[in-house]
Design a protein around this motif. Structure first.
Motif, PDB file in Angstrom:
ATOM      1  N   VAL A   1      -1.671  11.782  -6.797  1.00 36.91           N
ATOM      2  CA  VAL A   1      -2.330  10.491  -6.576  1.00 36.91           C
ATOM      3  C   VAL A   1      -2.659   9.843  -7.917  1.00 36.91           C
ATOM      4  O   VAL A   1      -2.445   8.640  -8.108  1.00 36.91           O
TER       5      VAL A   1
ATOM      6  N   MET B   1       0.846  -1.171   0.000  1.00 41.61           N
ATOM      7  CA  MET B   1       0.000   0.000   0.000  1.00 41.61           C
ATOM      8  C   MET B   1       0.895   1.239   0.000  1.00 41.61           C
ATOM      9  O   MET B   1       1.939   1.268   0.641  1.00 41.61           O
TER      10      MET B   1
ATOM     11  N   PHE C   1      -0.301  11.840   0.786  1.00 44.78           N
ATOM     12  CA  PHE C   1      -1.045  12.809   1.593  1.00 44.78           C
ATOM     13  C   PHE C   1      -1.394  14.010   0.727  1.00 44.78           C
ATOM     14  O   PHE C   1      -0.610  14.943   0.573  1.00 44.78           O
TER      15      PHE C   1
ATOM     16  N   GLN D   1      -2.076  -1.164  -3.431  1.00 45.23           N
ATOM     17  CA  GLN D   1      -3.237  -0.288  -3.366  1.00 45.23           C
ATOM     18  C   GLN D   1      -2.775   1.135  -3.073  1.00 45.23           C
ATOM     19  O   GLN D   1      -1.857   1.348  -2.287  1.00 45.23           O
ATOM     20  N   VAL D   2      -3.438   2.088  -3.696  1.00 40.70           N
ATOM     21  CA  VAL D   2      -3.176   3.496  -3.444  1.00 40.70           C
ATOM     22  C   VAL D   2      -4.272   3.987  -2.502  1.00 40.70           C
ATOM     23  O   VAL D   2      -5.452   3.896  -2.814  1.00 40.70           O
ATOM     24  N   MET D   3      -3.849   4.486  -1.340  1.00 39.12           N
ATOM     25  CA  MET D   3      -4.791   4.980  -0.335  1.00 39.12           C
ATOM     26  C   MET D   3      -4.519   6.477  -0.119  1.00 39.12           C
ATOM     27  O   MET D   3      -3.619   6.851   0.631  1.00 39.12           O
ATOM     28  N   ALA D   4      -5.280   7.300  -0.796  1.00 43.90           N
ATOM     29  CA  ALA D   4      -5.117   8.751  -0.655  1.00 43.90           C
ATOM     30  C   ALA D   4      -5.603   9.179   0.730  1.00 43.90           C
ATOM     31  O   ALA D   4      -6.576   8.644   1.260  1.00 43.90           O
ATOM     32  N   ALA D   5      -4.909  10.139   1.315  1.00 48.00           N
ATOM     33  CA  ALA D   5      -5.211  10.581   2.677  1.00 48.00           C
ATOM     34  C   ALA D   5      -4.968  12.081   2.804  1.00 48.00           C
ATOM     35  O   ALA D   5      -4.460  12.717   1.891  1.00 48.00           O
ATOM     36  N   SER D   6      -5.336  12.605   3.966  1.00 44.56           N
ATOM     37  CA  SER D   6      -5.051  13.995   4.343  1.00 44.56           C
ATOM     38  C   SER D   6      -5.723  15.005   3.408  1.00 44.56           C
ATOM     39  O   SER D   6      -5.077  15.857   2.819  1.00 44.56           O
TER      40      SER D   6
ATOM     41  N   LEU E   1      -9.544   5.522   0.302  1.00 48.32           N
ATOM     42  CA  LEU E   1      -9.469   6.905   0.765  1.00 48.32           C
ATOM     43  C   LEU E   1      -9.636   6.909   2.275  1.00 48.32           C
ATOM     44  O   LEU E   1     -10.507   6.214   2.794  1.00 48.32           O
ATOM     45  N   THR E   2      -8.826   7.669   2.972  1.00 47.88           N
ATOM     46  CA  THR E   2      -9.091   7.879   4.400  1.00 47.88           C
ATOM     47  C   THR E   2      -9.682   9.279   4.511  1.00 47.88           C
ATOM     48  O   THR E   2      -9.061  10.253   4.101  1.00 47.88           O
TER      49      THR E   2
ATOM     50  N   SER F   1       0.417   5.522   0.483  1.00 47.68           N
ATOM     51  CA  SER F   1      -0.576   6.482   0.965  1.00 47.68           C
ATOM     52  C   SER F   1      -0.093   7.918   0.787  1.00 47.68           C
ATOM     53  O   SER F   1       0.480   8.510   1.696  1.00 47.68           O
TER      54      SER F   1
END
Length: 147
Positions: A32, A1, A5, A47-52, A68-69, A3
């Protein structure tokens, strides 16, 4: 993963340029998209988990990315939207993959070196992980010594 920001990248650019950015021109959002495209082109099982996120428009632009978070406040704003949020990423990535050559390792290294934002935030992130790792090791050591 991985992530990225989104908001931290946007903050860096706003501070560096003094400009405001719409969601479709947001440097964090575009980072992203680039990251997701490169991983898919290379068939990496990552997996790409975009955050912030700073606002819901960034989230809407990235609808369809792997993960997404999202903060409770932004989730509430999304919940209150009257229009449906469409998957924007899949079509964009599909079109990009058809018309895009993979980036070589040399080109990637060169781009990182010449991208002040990427270099500074990556360096800061690695330093912070290093500090946190050392602090965690010290805490674990003190717990073990107490037993």
């Amino acid at each position: 993963m991985v992530s990225p920001f989104v908001g931290r990248i946007l903050d860096w650019y706003k501070k560096s340029t003094g400009q405001e950015y719409t969601a479709d021109k947001d440097p964090g959002v575009n980072s992203v998209k680039l990251i997701a495209r490169e991983f898919r082109l290379r068939n990496f099982k990552t997996q790409v988990m975009a955050a912030s996120f700073r606002n819901i428009n960034e989230i809407i632009e990235l609808a369809g990315v792997d993960l997404l978070t999202i903060s409770p406040a932004l989730l509430e704003q999304l919940d209150n939207l009257s229009e449906r949020v469409e998957n924007k990423i899949s079509d964009i990535l599909q079109n990009d993959m058809i018309n895009h050559e993979m980036m070589s390792r040399e080109k990637f290294d060169d781009e990182i070196k010449n991208d002040r934002c990427a270099f500074e935030l990556l360096t800061q992130g690695i330093e912070k992980f290093k500090e946190d790792t050392l602090a965690l090791e010290e805490k674990i050591e003190s717990i073990i010594k107490k037993k």
